[in-house]
Each structure stands twice: as structure tokens, then as C-alpha cells.
Design a protein around this motif. Structure first.
Motif, short mmCIF file in Angstrom:
data_model
loop_
_atom_site.label_atom_id
_atom_site.label_comp_id
_atom_site.label_asym_id
_atom_site.label_seq_id
_atom_site.Cartn_x
_atom_site.Cartn_y
_atom_site.Cartn_z
N ASP A 1 22.49 11.26 19.22
CA ASP A 1 21.13 11.10 19.73
C ASP A 1 20.25 12.25 19.24
N GLU A 2 19.97 12.24 17.97
CA GLU A 2 19.08 13.23 17.36
C GLU A 2 18.16 12.51 16.37
N GLN A 3 16.89 12.95 16.34
CA GLN A 3 15.91 12.31 15.46
C GLN A 3 15.24 13.30 14.49
N LYS A 4 15.24 14.59 14.84
CA LYS A 4 14.60 15.58 13.98
C LYS A 4 15.57 16.03 12.89
N PRO A 5 15.08 16.20 11.66
CA PRO A 5 15.95 16.59 10.54
C PRO A 5 16.77 17.85 10.81
N ASN A 6 16.15 18.87 11.43
CA ASN A 6 16.89 20.11 11.67
C ASN A 6 18.02 19.92 12.68
N ARG A 7 17.79 19.07 13.70
CA ARG A 7 18.84 18.80 14.70
C ARG A 7 19.93 17.90 14.11
N MET A 8 19.53 17.02 13.21
CA MET A 8 20.52 16.16 12.54
C MET A 8 21.45 17.01 11.67
N GLU A 9 20.88 18.05 11.05
CA GLU A 9 21.70 18.95 10.24
C GLU A 9 22.67 19.74 11.12
N VAL A 10 22.20 20.17 12.29
CA VAL A 10 23.08 20.85 13.24
C VAL A 10 24.25 19.94 13.63
N ALA A 11 23.94 18.65 13.86
CA ALA A 11 24.99 17.69 14.21
C ALA A 11 26.01 17.55 13.10
N ARG A 12 25.53 17.45 11.87
CA ARG A 12 26.46 17.32 10.73
C ARG A 12 27.38 18.53 10.65
N ASN A 13 26.84 19.71 10.90
CA ASN A 13 27.64 20.93 10.84
C ASN A 13 28.71 20.97 11.94
N ILE A 14 28.34 20.48 13.14
CA ILE A 14 29.31 20.44 14.24
C ILE A 14 30.44 19.48 13.92
N LEU A 15 30.09 18.31 13.39
CA LEU A 15 31.10 17.32 13.02
C LEU A 15 32.01 17.87 11.91
N LYS A 16 31.41 18.51 10.93
CA LYS A 16 32.19 19.07 9.81
C LYS A 16 33.11 20.18 10.30
N LYS A 17 32.61 21.05 11.16
CA LYS A 17 33.40 22.16 11.69
C LYS A 17 34.62 21.66 12.45
N ASN A 18 34.48 20.51 13.11
CA ASN A 18 35.58 19.95 13.90
C ASN A 18 36.45 18.98 13.09
N ASN A 19 36.17 18.86 11.78
CA ASN A 19 36.93 17.92 10.93
C ASN A 19 36.89 16.50 11.47
N ALA A 20 35.70 16.11 11.90
CA ALA A 20 35.51 14.75 12.41
C ALA A 20 35.31 13.81 11.22
N ASP A 21 36.40 13.27 10.71
CA ASP A 21 36.38 12.47 9.47
C ASP A 21 36.15 10.98 9.77
N TRP A 22 35.05 10.68 10.37
CA TRP A 22 34.74 9.29 10.67
C TRP A 22 33.24 9.05 10.44
N ILE A 23 32.82 7.81 10.63
CA ILE A 23 31.41 7.46 10.41
C ILE A 23 30.56 8.00 11.56
N ASN A 24 29.43 8.60 11.22
CA ASN A 24 28.47 9.05 12.22
C ASN A 24 27.12 8.37 11.95
N PHE A 25 26.52 7.85 13.01
CA PHE A 25 25.18 7.28 12.92
C PHE A 25 24.22 8.14 13.74
N PHE A 26 22.97 8.23 13.29
CA PHE A 26 21.92 8.88 14.07
C PHE A 26 21.05 7.81 14.72
N ASP A 27 20.88 7.91 16.03
CA ASP A 27 20.12 6.90 16.78
C ASP A 27 18.62 7.21 16.69
N VAL A 28 18.10 7.17 15.46
CA VAL A 28 16.72 7.59 15.22
C VAL A 28 15.70 6.66 15.89
N ASN A 29 16.04 5.41 16.04
CA ASN A 29 15.12 4.44 16.66
C ASN A 29 15.39 4.26 18.15
#
Length: 374
Positions: A302-330
């Protein structure tokens, strides 16, 4: 004749507008040159849009909600000797005055009262935690009577910073249903359902009681907003099929995606949710435990701003979350399933049927997956 019609329309519109105007004459000598806030009580994610009162801003009154892009209304008052606030509310709304704690001290607020059209004179003492404001208006009079009637359903808290404990949600909703039958146009009763949902999660009786309001009352914006959100949750409860969800850049999640797996685990989260981030390693462990058994894992962020979306990607990468992630922009996922809190987990079978809807419990999710696969 046409001119007369438009003149009458303008007069009616102005009359209705005036009915919904309010003025607050606030004094609080203990807080002069300090700041107090006026806003909605605790709200669920996705319900903030229902709290829509507006106050005219000036040098001493600022729209804090707008500043931090919150959906619900909240205003900061820099307290002077005399403080006059003028505003507008589409319908009666529950609010409270609050003070943000300083130097490590806890914040506090008054008891809830209702904003509606009219003039209010309010004098806040130095210690106003849990203070009941004596405001004489139709909705506030009704609210006090209803709260008195509901006292038997609660255990009174001995801690001034904690709310009373509800004994039995079924009995309370049964009582509230009878109250609505006698008062089918009651905003107070409708907000009481919203309050119960906020504090106690979803209950089938909420929608049952909603249907007891009058046909005319059901046309107002608040009723429609509450009904739409509760219908969304009811339609995505256990045993129902999850709707098609549309994300950013044309990405989507449909029934065809679920057919490829025995089960699909969905984690709904946000970068501002500490429990979500804390539980991420547990989800990764669950993923490795079941990925070889045809169980798919998806995160919906649940992130819509580019900077927060990047934070989310980094958290997922740091945790080795190797699955599909969607951003609920709408906010399509949030609205269609009435996702009002994080972390929220869905477990879906190959037919798109919801096997489980779980709030913040990986162990419960693990138990559901294990039982289903066995």
C-alpha cells in the motif's frame, strides 16, 4: 418561471449550507501559545474519507491532515486568548480535542463529541484527558442518551488512558438494532456501528443493522460510504471469491492467476507498518517451507509515492522476498476487499475462493496452509 426556479434552488442550497455551518468559540488559558488538535477519533484505514469536516484556516489554525496527506480531517490550533473557528460539515461527525504529549509524556484527548451546524462555546481545562464536553446540540444530546444506554455492555476502565472493554458484541448489536428501528434516521447509531468496527473488527450484524435505517437516510453520503466498505468486506470473507484486482502499469490479479497453484498466500502491507516489516522474515520462512508444494506467494504494498515504493523494494530485497510484489497505486485492492489494517493475509485456493482472511498472524496462516494441503 425558469428564473424563479433557479432562485428557489439557490435559496434552498444556501439554507442547507447554513444548517451545516458551525462556529467554535474555544478558550483554554492553560495552553496559550501551545498547540491543540481537533480531529476524528481513531479511524480504520480506508474510512478516513468519511471524516470530512472543514475549518477555515488562518495564522493560528492549520490543516494538519492536508499537510501530511491524511484522508481524515485534523486541524491544529495555536491557542490564543480567544480562538474562533468557522467551518462546514456535510453531516454530524464525531471529533475530539487532543494534545500531543511532550518530553516523553503520553498524549491525551477529550471524550468524543459531535460537530454539526451551530455555535459551540468550549473551555478546555488544563487536564482535559477523557473530559466530557457539555455541548447542547441535537446530535450531542442523542449521543449522551445512547452512550448511557450502552453502559451495561461495557466494563468501565480504571485506566484514564484506556477505553472501556466491550463485554459482548452480539448483545450490543442486538440492542443497537432495536434502537435503529425506533430511530431510523440516527447519525449517532450509524457512527456507533463505525466505532464498533474500528475497535472490534468486522461482524455480520453491522450490515444487518444498516438495513434497518430509513429509505431516505440511506441516500446520505455517510451511509453509502459505510455500506460500501462493509459490503466489500462481507463479499471477501471466507468462502467468497476474491475479485479481480488492478494494480500499477496494467498489472492485475485475476482468477486465471490462482488456477496455476494449489494455494496463493497474499500479504498486504505498508512501509509505515512496523509489524509488517517485523513479520517479513517469518513470511520468507513460510515461503521456503511451502514453495515446493505448489503454494504461490504475493505481496501487495500500500504505497503510491515513488520514494515510498523504492523503500518497499529495498525492504523486500533485504529480506530476500523472491516473489511477485504489486503496488496498490489505485487503492483497488484496499477498496474491493475493505483492507483496513496491516498486515493482512489472504489464502486463496485454485478456484479463487478465500480460504482464510487473517490479521497479523503468520502462525495461523501456516496452520491453514498445512491443514489444507493435508
Amino acid at each position: 418561471m425558469k428564473k424563479l426556479f433557479y432562485a428557489l434552488l439557490i435559496l434552498i442550497s444556501n439554507f442547507l449550507y447554513c444548517q451545516n455551518n458551525f462556529e467554535i468559540d474555544l478558550s483554554s488559558d492553560s495552553y496559550i501559545n501551545d498547540s491543540l488538535m481537533l480531529g476524528a477519533p481513531a479511524t480504520r484505514n480506508g474510512f478516513g474519507e468519511l471524516y470530512t469536516f472543514k475549518i477555515q484556516t488562518n495564522n493560528n489554525i492549520s490543516d494538519f491532515g492536508k499537510k501530511i496527506r491524511m484522508k481524515h480531517s485534523i486541524y491544529y490550533f495555536k491557542i490564543q486568548k480567544k480562538n474562533i473557528a468557522s467551518g462546514f460539515t456535510e453531516y454530524p461527525q464525531p471529533v475530539a480535542f487532543g494534545y500531543m504529549g511532550k518530553n516523553g509524556k503520553a498524549g491525551y484527548s477529550t471524550k468524543v463529541f459531535f460537530l454539526e451546524g451551530g455555535k459551540y462555546k468550549i473551555d478546555l481545562p488544563k487536564d482535559f484527558n477523557n473530559v466530557e464536553l457539555n455541548i447542547d446540540s441535537p446530535t450531542n444530546r442523542e449521543y449522551k442518551i445512547l452512550q448511557k444506554s450502552l453502559e451495561p455492555f461495557y466494563i468501565k476502565s480504571k485506566n484514564p488512558y484506556q477505553g472501556d472493554s466491550l463485554i459482548n458484541i452480539d448483545k450490543k448489536q442486538e440492542f443497537l438494532g432495536e434502537y435503529i428501528r425506533k430511530n431510523p434516521n440516527s447519525y449517532v447509531a450509524l457512527w456507533e456501528i463505525v466505532n464498533d468496527y474500528t475497535l472490534n473488527d468486522y461482524h455480520p450484524a453491522y450490515l444487518k443493522n444498516l438495513h434497518l435505517f430509513s429509505a431516505k437516510f440511506k441516500q446520505n453520503a455517510l451511509y453509502k460510504g459505510v455500506e460500501a466498505r462493509l459490503n466489500a468486506e462481507q463479499s471477501t470473507s471466507i468462502g467468497q471469491k476474491i475479485p479481480d484486482i488492478y494494480f500499477e502499469n496494467g498489472n492485475k490479479l485475476t482468477s486465471e492467476d490462482f488456477k496455476k497453484y494449489k494455494l496463493t498466500f497474499i500479504d498486504y502491507w505498508s512501509t509505515t507498518c512496523a509489524p509488517c516489516i517485523k513479520s517479513m522474515p517469518e513470511i520468507v520462512n513460510l515461503y521456503h517451507e511451502y514453495k515446493g508444494q505448489n503454494v504461490n506467494f504475493i505481496t501487495i504494498t500500500d504505497e503510491q509515492k515513488p520514494n515510498r515504493m523504492e523503500v518497499a523494494r529495498n525492504i523486500l530485497k533485504k529480506n530476500n522476498a523472491d516473489w511477485i510484489n504489486f503496488f496498490d497505486v489505485n487503492k483497488d485492492f484496499q477498496k474491493k476487499v475493505n483492507a483496513t489494517s496491516y498486515p493482512l493475509h489472504f489464502i486463496i485456493d485454485e478456484n479463487g475462493k478465500i480460504i482464510a482472511r487473517i490479521s497479523n498472524s503468520i502462525e495461523e496462516a501456516r496452520a491453514v496452509i498445512k491443514e489444507f494441503l493435508q
